[in-house]
Design an enzyme around this catalytic site. Structure first.
Site, mmCIF file in Angstrom:
data_model
loop_
_atom_site.group_PDB
_atom_site.id
_atom_site.type_symbol
_atom_site.label_atom_id
_atom_site.label_comp_id
_atom_site.label_asym_id
_atom_site.label_seq_id
_atom_site.Cartn_x
_atom_site.Cartn_y
_atom_site.Cartn_z
ATOM 1 N N LYS A 204 0.836 -1.214 0.000
ATOM 2 C CA LYS A 204 0.000 0.000 0.000
ATOM 3 C C LYS A 204 0.871 1.264 0.000
ATOM 4 O O LYS A 204 0.666 2.187 -0.800
ATOM 5 C CB LYS A 204 -0.927 -0.014 1.222
ATOM 6 C CG LYS A 204 -1.522 1.323 1.593
ATOM 7 C CD LYS A 204 -2.469 1.831 0.534
ATOM 8 C CE LYS A 204 -2.657 3.316 0.630
ATOM 9 N NZ LYS A 204 -3.996 3.772 0.768
ATOM 10 N N ARG A 211 3.430 6.445 -7.356
ATOM 11 C CA ARG A 211 2.739 7.555 -8.030
ATOM 12 C C ARG A 211 3.400 8.892 -7.690
ATOM 13 O O ARG A 211 3.564 9.744 -8.552
ATOM 14 C CB ARG A 211 1.259 7.553 -7.619
ATOM 15 C CG ARG A 211 0.384 8.482 -8.447
ATOM 16 C CD ARG A 211 -1.066 8.057 -8.329
ATOM 17 N NE ARG A 211 -2.006 9.047 -8.836
ATOM 18 C CZ ARG A 211 -2.374 9.135 -10.118
ATOM 19 N NH1 ARG A 211 -1.872 8.317 -11.000
ATOM 20 N NH2 ARG A 211 -3.242 10.055 -10.497
ATOM 21 N N CYS A 258 -2.625 10.919 1.205
ATOM 22 C CA CYS A 258 -2.035 9.626 0.820
ATOM 23 C C CYS A 258 -0.645 9.821 0.250
ATOM 24 O O CYS A 258 0.354 9.511 0.888
ATOM 25 C CB CYS A 258 -2.946 8.957 -0.189
ATOM 26 S SG CYS A 258 -4.659 8.961 0.352
HETATM 27 N N1 SAJ Z 1 -1.358 14.808 -9.058
HETATM 28 C C1 SAJ Z 1 -0.576 15.532 -9.929
HETATM 29 N N2 SAJ Z 1 -0.402 15.062 -11.201
HETATM 30 C C2 SAJ Z 1 -0.996 13.906 -11.626
HETATM 31 C C3 SAJ Z 1 -1.790 13.167 -10.736
HETATM 32 C C4 SAJ Z 1 -1.958 13.640 -9.448
HETATM 33 O O1 SAJ Z 1 -0.024 16.576 -9.582
HETATM 34 O O2 SAJ Z 1 -0.816 13.560 -12.799
HETATM 35 C C5 SAJ Z 1 -1.566 15.282 -7.671
HETATM 36 C C6 SAJ Z 1 -3.023 15.606 -7.347
HETATM 37 O O3 SAJ Z 1 -3.371 16.869 -7.806
HETATM 38 C C7 SAJ Z 1 -3.036 15.485 -5.839
HETATM 39 C C8 SAJ Z 1 -2.038 14.358 -5.580
HETATM 40 O O4 SAJ Z 1 -1.245 14.244 -6.757
HETATM 41 O O5 SAJ Z 1 -2.556 16.673 -5.226
HETATM 42 C C9 SAJ Z 1 -2.688 13.025 -5.268
HETATM 43 O O6 SAJ Z 1 -3.803 12.807 -6.103
HETATM 44 P P1 SAJ Z 1 -4.110 11.426 -6.832
HETATM 45 O O7 SAJ Z 1 -5.288 11.654 -7.684
HETATM 46 O O8 SAJ Z 1 -2.885 10.901 -7.481
HETATM 47 O O9 SAJ Z 1 -4.399 10.386 -5.663
HETATM 48 P P2 SAJ Z 1 -5.288 10.415 -4.326
HETATM 49 O O10 SAJ Z 1 -4.433 10.918 -3.215
HETATM 50 O O11 SAJ Z 1 -6.596 11.035 -4.535
HETATM 51 O O12 SAJ Z 1 -5.524 8.818 -4.154
HETATM 52 C C10 SAJ Z 1 -4.402 7.960 -4.092
HETATM 53 C C11 SAJ Z 1 -4.639 6.773 -5.035
HETATM 54 N N3 SAJ Z 1 -3.406 6.018 -5.153
HETATM 55 C C12 SAJ Z 1 -2.866 5.673 -6.346
HETATM 56 O O13 SAJ Z 1 -3.358 6.011 -7.393
HETATM 57 C C13 SAJ Z 1 -1.625 4.832 -6.309
HETATM 58 C C14 SAJ Z 1 -5.778 5.914 -4.503
HETATM 59 O O14 SAJ Z 1 -5.938 4.744 -5.277
HETATM 60 C C15 SAJ Z 1 -5.496 5.510 -3.040
HETATM 61 O O15 SAJ Z 1 -6.555 4.743 -2.500
HETATM 62 C C16 SAJ Z 1 -5.373 6.774 -2.232
HETATM 63 O O16 SAJ Z 1 -4.248 7.511 -2.746
HETATM 64 C C17 SAJ Z 1 -5.161 6.409 -0.771
HETATM 65 O O17 SAJ Z 1 -6.123 6.547 -0.003
HETATM 66 O O18 SAJ Z 1 -4.067 5.957 -0.411
#
Ligand code: SAJ
Length: 408
Positions: A204, A211, A258
């Site tokens: 996890k 990411r 996360c």
């Molecule tokens: N972000 C970027 N660029 C991107 C993608 C995201 O800057 O291309 C930023 C977002 O704006 C945000 C942060 O990253 O600030 C995180 O956003 P996210 O959409 O990547 O993820 P979360 O935090 O909403 O959810 C993540 C997910 N994990 C993965 O995709 C590996 C989700 O599946 C998990 O369940 C969640 O974390 C968790 O609860 O751990």
């Protein structure tokens, strides 16, 4: 089956209502009195598609109730926050998880299943949580069954993903994993993967770390491209045409509860080895400052008026935890700029309407790509601005005849 869900937050609430919709009698436990009252009245306390109707329906039919104390149940799911400690490594703070475990001790009986969904540093379940039950006289794996089943749902799609995602079930013993899997079989349609607690914990944390690192590399690319005067988004678009390249999108930084936290849980356990993990965190943490430097290039030194769009950590949610947008706004204010804020997803008396925020502004600054902002009337926006320019940190505003658009 009777289920007790500890913690009525972004994960606890959807988990509770999902079980309640599937024939399980669910008690949610939450210390915040206002949340208990509102949920028991059938009112949602989080923003998530579909959640309002699901709460209303399960509260009305009596399958879901909320209390401030645990009850006797066949299974317990713990979904409380795991923040980081205020130490050198920002290690995993198990305070809330431990206190949830302690608070259910008087209600746990022989045969109970205890599942922790909160994200935790590797080895936490075996070394920190199992002893709580052992010390109370329960043999874990024989009397009670303890497992870590990390939540992996995507905010904005939680109700769908809770059912359809694969579910990792990590037991302290094999029997613990089997017993916890039986609980999830009531609601999960995805594959249920049985493993050990520490593999579940590490996988996890590593998913989110993976990411975070992938976002760090595009954020670094944005800085490099800025120095060399190259269009970052066009580079990513073209690079992604390669069959084995899938670069993410740069932004104002990485937020949420996360990605901005879990990598530290690994780093704190092995700081000498976790070099790339820490570097990625540092790069992503540096983005708000990079955004502020770019703003200064657009409008010059303060005073100037900035209209900031979005305060949440990502699009179409109301969650501001670890939000880089909030940090950008605070930094700009420290630099002496007047910052007017708009966010239709967050209630704050200070926040303004979409066009009101832009009145007399020298720059519109896009910090979150909420749907409302994607549908903005740019001619109307430009009409009220002092200097007609927009800096988009999320790469969603297209070039247009009304205002000058800048991206990374
Ligand atoms: N972000 C970027 N660029 C991107 C993608 C995201 O800057 O291309 C930023 C977002 O704006 C945000 C942060 O990253 O600030 C995180 O956003 P996210 O959409 O990547 O993820 P979360 O935090 O909403 O959810 C993540 C997910 N994990 C993965 O995709 C590996 C989700 O599946 C998990 O369940 C969640 O974390 C968790 O609860 O751990």
């Amino acid at each position: 089956m009777k289920l007790c869900v500890m913690g009525m937050g972004y994960i606890g609430i959807p988990t509770a209502v999902l079980f309640a919709q599937n024939g399980v009698k669910v008690t949610g436990v939450e210390p915040r009195e206002s949340v208990v009252t509102r949920l028991n009245a059938g009112i949602a306390t989080i923003e998530e598609p579909g959640i309002s109707d699901a709460i209303k329906q399960t509260v009305e039919n009596g399958s879901f109730t909320v209390s401030d104390t645990p009850v006797e149940a066949d299974a317990y799911i713990i979904a409380v926050p795991t923040p980081f400690c205020d130490d050198e490594y920002q290690s995993c703070d198990l305070r809330f998880v431990k206190s949830a475990c302690e608070s259910i001790l008087p209600y746990v009986k022989k045969g109970s299943v205890v599942i922790v969904e909160s994200t935790m540093a590797p080895t936490s379940t075996d070394l920190q949580l199992a002893p709580i039950f052992e010390n109370a006289g329960f043999a874990v794996g024989e009397d009670i069954f303890l497992a870590h089943c990390p939540e992996r749902v995507f905010p904005g799609k939680i109700l769908y993903e809770l059912v359809h995602n694969n579910r990792v079930v990590g037991g302290v013993t094999e029997k613990c994993a089997e017993k916890a899997a039986e609980v999830y079989r009531k609601v999960v349609k995805g594959e249920i993967i049985l493993t050990t607690a520490k593999i579940a914990e590490m996988s996890k944390c590593m998913e989110n770390t993976y990411r975070d690192i992938n976002i760090a590399i595009v954020n670094e690319l944005a800085k490099i491209c800025h120095t060399l005067d190259i269009d970052t988004l066009e580079v990513i678009r073209i690079a992604n045409m390669h069959p084995r390249v899938n670069m993410l999108t740069p932004g104002p930084g990485v937020g949420g509860h996360c990605l901005a936290i879990d990598p530290y849980f690994i780093y704190a356990k092995a700081p000498k080895q976790a070099k790339l993990i820490k570097l990625a965190r540092d790069i992503n943490n540096s983005m708000p400052e990079f955004v502020c430097d770019r703003v200064k290039e657009c409008v010059g030194m303060a005073p100037a008026i900035i209209a900031a769009y979005g305060v949440t950590f990502k699009a179409n949610v109301d969650d501001v935890r670890e939000s880089p947008a909030m940090e950008v706004i605070a930094l700009l204010r420290e630099m002496g700029y007047t910052v007017k804020v708009c966010d239709p997803h967050v209630k704050d008396p200070e926040y303004l309407g979409m066009y009101e925020a832009a009145e007399d502004a020298d720059l519109a600054l896009m910090l979150v790509d909420h749907n409302e902002f994607k549908e903005m009337d740019l001619e109307k926006l430009a009409g009220v601005m002092h200097r007609k320019q927009l800096f988009d940190t999320r790469g969603f505003v297209k070039k247009n005849p009304f205002l000058k658009v800048m991206h990374y």
